[in-house]
Design a protein around this motif. Structure first.
Motif, PDB file in Angstrom:
ATOM      1  N   GLY A   1     -34.034 -27.577 -42.876  1.00  0.00           N
ATOM      2  CA  GLY A   1     -35.109 -26.702 -42.415  1.00  0.00           C
ATOM      3  C   GLY A   1     -34.839 -25.270 -42.828  1.00  0.00           C
ATOM      4  O   GLY A   1     -33.696 -24.903 -43.114  1.00  0.00           O
ATOM      5  N   PHE A   2     -35.914 -24.462 -42.901  1.00  0.00           N
ATOM      6  CA  PHE A   2     -35.780 -23.067 -43.343  1.00  0.00           C
ATOM      7  C   PHE A   2     -36.972 -22.288 -42.796  1.00  0.00           C
ATOM      8  O   PHE A   2     -38.102 -22.527 -43.204  1.00  0.00           O
ATOM      9  CB  PHE A   2     -35.726 -23.018 -44.871  1.00  0.00           C
ATOM     10  N   LYS A   3     -36.746 -21.413 -41.846  1.00  0.00           N
ATOM     11  CA  LYS A   3     -37.834 -20.632 -41.216  1.00  0.00           C
ATOM     12  C   LYS A   3     -38.964 -21.574 -40.781  1.00  0.00           C
ATOM     13  O   LYS A   3     -38.733 -22.444 -39.959  1.00  0.00           O
ATOM     14  CB  LYS A   3     -38.312 -19.536 -42.174  1.00  0.00           C
ATOM     15  N   GLY A   4     -40.177 -21.409 -41.387  1.00  0.00           N
ATOM     16  CA  GLY A   4     -41.316 -22.238 -40.975  1.00  0.00           C
ATOM     17  C   GLY A   4     -41.263 -23.654 -41.502  1.00  0.00           C
ATOM     18  O   GLY A   4     -42.095 -24.488 -41.152  1.00  0.00           O
TER      19      GLY A   4
ATOM     20  N   ALA B   1     -45.027 -37.048 -47.140  1.00  0.00           N
ATOM     21  CA  ALA B   1     -44.414 -36.179 -46.130  1.00  0.00           C
ATOM     22  C   ALA B   1     -44.609 -34.686 -46.363  1.00  0.00           C
ATOM     23  O   ALA B   1     -44.563 -33.909 -45.418  1.00  0.00           O
ATOM     24  CB  ALA B   1     -42.920 -36.491 -46.037  1.00  0.00           C
ATOM     25  N   CYS B   2     -44.819 -34.255 -47.585  1.00  0.00           N
ATOM     26  CA  CYS B   2     -44.782 -32.824 -47.876  1.00  0.00           C
ATOM     27  C   CYS B   2     -46.149 -32.250 -48.224  1.00  0.00           C
ATOM     28  O   CYS B   2     -46.369 -31.043 -48.069  1.00  0.00           O
ATOM     29  CB  CYS B   2     -43.829 -32.543 -49.039  1.00  0.00           C
ATOM     30  N   THR B   3     -47.031 -33.107 -48.703  1.00  0.00           N
ATOM     31  CA  THR B   3     -48.295 -32.613 -49.240  1.00  0.00           C
ATOM     32  C   THR B   3     -49.129 -31.878 -48.199  1.00  0.00           C
ATOM     33  O   THR B   3     -49.829 -30.923 -48.522  1.00  0.00           O
ATOM     34  CB  THR B   3     -49.100 -33.776 -49.882  1.00  0.00           C
ATOM     35  N   SER B   4     -49.048 -32.286 -46.938  1.00  0.00           N
ATOM     36  CA  SER B   4     -49.893 -31.683 -45.906  1.00  0.00           C
ATOM     37  C   SER B   4     -49.682 -30.171 -45.847  1.00  0.00           C
ATOM     38  O   SER B   4     -50.622 -29.430 -45.638  1.00  0.00           O
ATOM     39  CB  SER B   4     -49.636 -32.324 -44.546  1.00  0.00           C
ATOM     40  N   CYS B   5     -48.474 -29.710 -46.038  1.00  0.00           N
ATOM     41  CA  CYS B   5     -48.221 -28.273 -46.019  1.00  0.00           C
ATOM     42  C   CYS B   5     -48.125 -27.696 -47.427  1.00  0.00           C
ATOM     43  O   CYS B   5     -48.595 -26.592 -47.678  1.00  0.00           O
ATOM     44  CB  CYS B   5     -46.924 -27.980 -45.267  1.00  0.00           C
TER      45      CYS B   5
ATOM     46  N   ALA C   1     -50.081 -24.316 -45.910  1.00  0.00           N
ATOM     47  CA  ALA C   1     -50.101 -24.164 -44.459  1.00  0.00           C
ATOM     48  C   ALA C   1     -48.851 -23.449 -43.972  1.00  0.00           C
ATOM     49  O   ALA C   1     -47.744 -23.708 -44.454  1.00  0.00           O
ATOM     50  CB  ALA C   1     -50.194 -25.541 -43.794  1.00  0.00           C
ATOM     51  N   ALA C   2     -49.040 -22.512 -43.063  1.00  0.00           N
ATOM     52  CA  ALA C   2     -47.940 -21.778 -42.427  1.00  0.00           C
ATOM     53  C   ALA C   2     -47.100 -21.002 -43.435  1.00  0.00           C
ATOM     54  O   ALA C   2     -45.955 -20.668 -43.173  1.00  0.00           O
ATOM     55  CB  ALA C   2     -47.061 -22.736 -41.617  1.00  0.00           C
ATOM     56  N   GLY C   3     -47.681 -20.752 -44.627  1.00  0.00           N
ATOM     57  CA  GLY C   3     -46.950 -19.990 -45.629  1.00  0.00           C
ATOM     58  C   GLY C   3     -46.050 -20.839 -46.499  1.00  0.00           C
ATOM     59  O   GLY C   3     -45.146 -20.333 -47.166  1.00  0.00           O
ATOM     60  N   ALA C   4     -46.286 -22.156 -46.519  1.00  0.00           N
ATOM     61  CA  ALA C   4     -45.487 -23.035 -47.376  1.00  0.00           C
ATOM     62  C   ALA C   4     -45.804 -22.724 -48.837  1.00  0.00           C
ATOM     63  O   ALA C   4     -46.971 -22.554 -49.189  1.00  0.00           O
ATOM     64  CB  ALA C   4     -45.818 -24.491 -47.063  1.00  0.00           C
ATOM     65  N   PRO C   5     -44.782 -22.628 -49.679  1.00  0.00           N
ATOM     66  CA  PRO C   5     -45.047 -22.424 -51.110  1.00  0.00           C
ATOM     67  C   PRO C   5     -45.791 -23.639 -51.661  1.00  0.00           C
ATOM     68  O   PRO C   5     -45.360 -24.774 -51.465  1.00  0.00           O
ATOM     69  CB  PRO C   5     -43.644 -22.306 -51.721  1.00  0.00           C
TER      70      PRO C   5
HETATM   71  C1  HEC Z   1     -45.282 -28.680 -41.368  1.00  0.00           C
HETATM   72  C2  HEC Z   1     -45.387 -28.099 -42.662  1.00  0.00           C
HETATM   73  C3  HEC Z   1     -44.368 -28.481 -43.724  1.00  0.00           C
HETATM   74  C4  HEC Z   1     -44.058 -29.733 -44.173  1.00  0.00           C
HETATM   75  C5  HEC Z   1     -44.586 -31.073 -43.695  1.00  0.00           C
HETATM   76  C6  HEC Z   1     -43.092 -29.561 -45.238  1.00  0.00           C
HETATM   77  N1  HEC Z   1     -42.830 -28.230 -45.421  1.00  0.00           N
HETATM   78 FE1  HEC Z   1     -41.546 -27.415 -46.760  1.00  0.00          FE
HETATM   79  N2  HEC Z   1     -42.032 -25.554 -46.113  1.00  0.00           N
HETATM   80  C7  HEC Z   1     -42.948 -25.266 -45.124  1.00  0.00           C
HETATM   81  C8  HEC Z   1     -43.033 -23.819 -44.951  1.00  0.00           C
HETATM   82  C9  HEC Z   1     -43.919 -23.103 -43.953  1.00  0.00           C
HETATM   83  C10 HEC Z   1     -42.125 -23.253 -45.883  1.00  0.00           C
HETATM   84  C11 HEC Z   1     -41.837 -21.777 -46.100  1.00  0.00           C
HETATM   85  C12 HEC Z   1     -40.724 -21.358 -45.162  1.00  0.00           C
HETATM   86  C13 HEC Z   1     -40.470 -19.874 -45.251  1.00  0.00           C
HETATM   87  O1  HEC Z   1     -39.904 -19.433 -46.262  1.00  0.00           O
HETATM   88  O2  HEC Z   1     -40.862 -19.190 -44.313  1.00  0.00           O
HETATM   89  C14 HEC Z   1     -41.526 -24.379 -46.597  1.00  0.00           C
HETATM   90  C15 HEC Z   1     -40.573 -24.223 -47.588  1.00  0.00           C
HETATM   91  C16 HEC Z   1     -39.982 -25.269 -48.262  1.00  0.00           C
HETATM   92  C17 HEC Z   1     -38.975 -25.120 -49.266  1.00  0.00           C
HETATM   93  C18 HEC Z   1     -38.386 -23.810 -49.756  1.00  0.00           C
HETATM   94  C19 HEC Z   1     -37.252 -23.441 -48.832  1.00  0.00           C
HETATM   95  C20 HEC Z   1     -36.492 -22.230 -49.312  1.00  0.00           C
HETATM   96  O3  HEC Z   1     -35.261 -22.228 -49.118  1.00  0.00           O
HETATM   97  O4  HEC Z   1     -37.099 -21.299 -49.838  1.00  0.00           O
HETATM   98  C21 HEC Z   1     -38.627 -26.382 -49.671  1.00  0.00           C
HETATM   99  C22 HEC Z   1     -37.585 -26.724 -50.723  1.00  0.00           C
HETATM  100  C23 HEC Z   1     -39.448 -27.300 -48.946  1.00  0.00           C
HETATM  101  N3  HEC Z   1     -40.254 -26.606 -48.079  1.00  0.00           N
HETATM  102  C24 HEC Z   1     -39.398 -28.664 -49.102  1.00  0.00           C
HETATM  103  C25 HEC Z   1     -40.174 -29.568 -48.391  1.00  0.00           C
HETATM  104  C26 HEC Z   1     -40.136 -30.993 -48.590  1.00  0.00           C
HETATM  105  C27 HEC Z   1     -39.264 -31.708 -49.591  1.00  0.00           C
HETATM  106  C28 HEC Z   1     -41.026 -31.536 -47.719  1.00  0.00           C
HETATM  107  C29 HEC Z   1     -41.377 -32.988 -47.521  1.00  0.00           C
HETATM  108  C30 HEC Z   1     -40.296 -33.897 -47.325  1.00  0.00           C
HETATM  109  C31 HEC Z   1     -41.615 -30.436 -46.962  1.00  0.00           C
HETATM  110  N4  HEC Z   1     -41.059 -29.272 -47.404  1.00  0.00           N
HETATM  111  C32 HEC Z   1     -42.537 -30.606 -45.952  1.00  0.00           C
HETATM  112  C33 HEC Z   1     -43.673 -26.167 -44.386  1.00  0.00           C
HETATM  113  C34 HEC Z   1     -43.602 -27.541 -44.522  1.00  0.00           C
END
Ligand code: HEC
Length: 139
Positions: free
Chosen positions: A109-112, A69-73, A78-82
């Protein structure tokens, strides 16, 4: 007159037959609905069989959730994901919101970052596990 009697007796006979059939049908209906009426409660063997059939048979590990679920971003940024492995990016977020805050971001959820990372079948605990997995790989 004779025909009338004959007709009447045929009518009576068919009414009796119809009655017999409908009783039989009701019996059948009762037999068919009995198993459906049984409720499968959580914790009973039938419930765990249903959970296993639904896929997985228990909670997924943080690594499994991440990989599906998470690896794609989070592997691509992608989209600035850490990115997983980017210690600086993760430690800054960890310092700002703490582990609980990051767990909350993953769930709500959090921003992007979309709520649940778009894994709507994932439980909160599975999502937390995926966050912990990423934090672990990003030290
Ligand atoms: C569609 C793309 C996408 C997917 C899929 C995704 N993420 Fe993210 N995630 C992001 C982005 C973009 C950010 C950065 C958001 C920002 O700070 O603007 C982020 C940030 C985060 C953060 C940091 C949030 C914070 O408070 O700083 C966590 C934790 C996180 N993701 C967990 C996950 C987990 C767990 C999954 C899988 C279950 C996941 N993400 C799947 C795009 C994604």
């Amino acid at each position: 007159m004779k025909t009338l009697v004959k007709t009447l007796s045929v009518l009576v006979a068919s009414a009796a037959l119809a009655g017999a059939f409908s009783v039989q049908a009701e019996d059948k209906a009762a037999a068919n609905t009995a198993p459906v009426g049984q409720v499968c409660k959580q914790g009973e063997p039938c419930a765990s069989a249903a959970a296993a059939a639904a896929g997985g048979g228990g909670a997924k590990s943080g690594e499994q959730v991440f990989n599906t679920a998470c690896t794609s971003c989070h592997s691509t940024g992608a989209a600035g994901a850490p990115k997983v492995g980017d210690a600086a990016a993760w430690s800054a977020r960890l310092a700002e919101r703490g582990k609980d805050g990051l767990h909350h971001s993953a769930i709500a959820g959090f921003k992007g970052m979309p709520a649940k990372g778009l894994c709507f079948a994932c439980s909160d605990d599975e999502l937390k596990g995926a966050v912990d997995y990423m934090l672990d790989k990003s030290k």
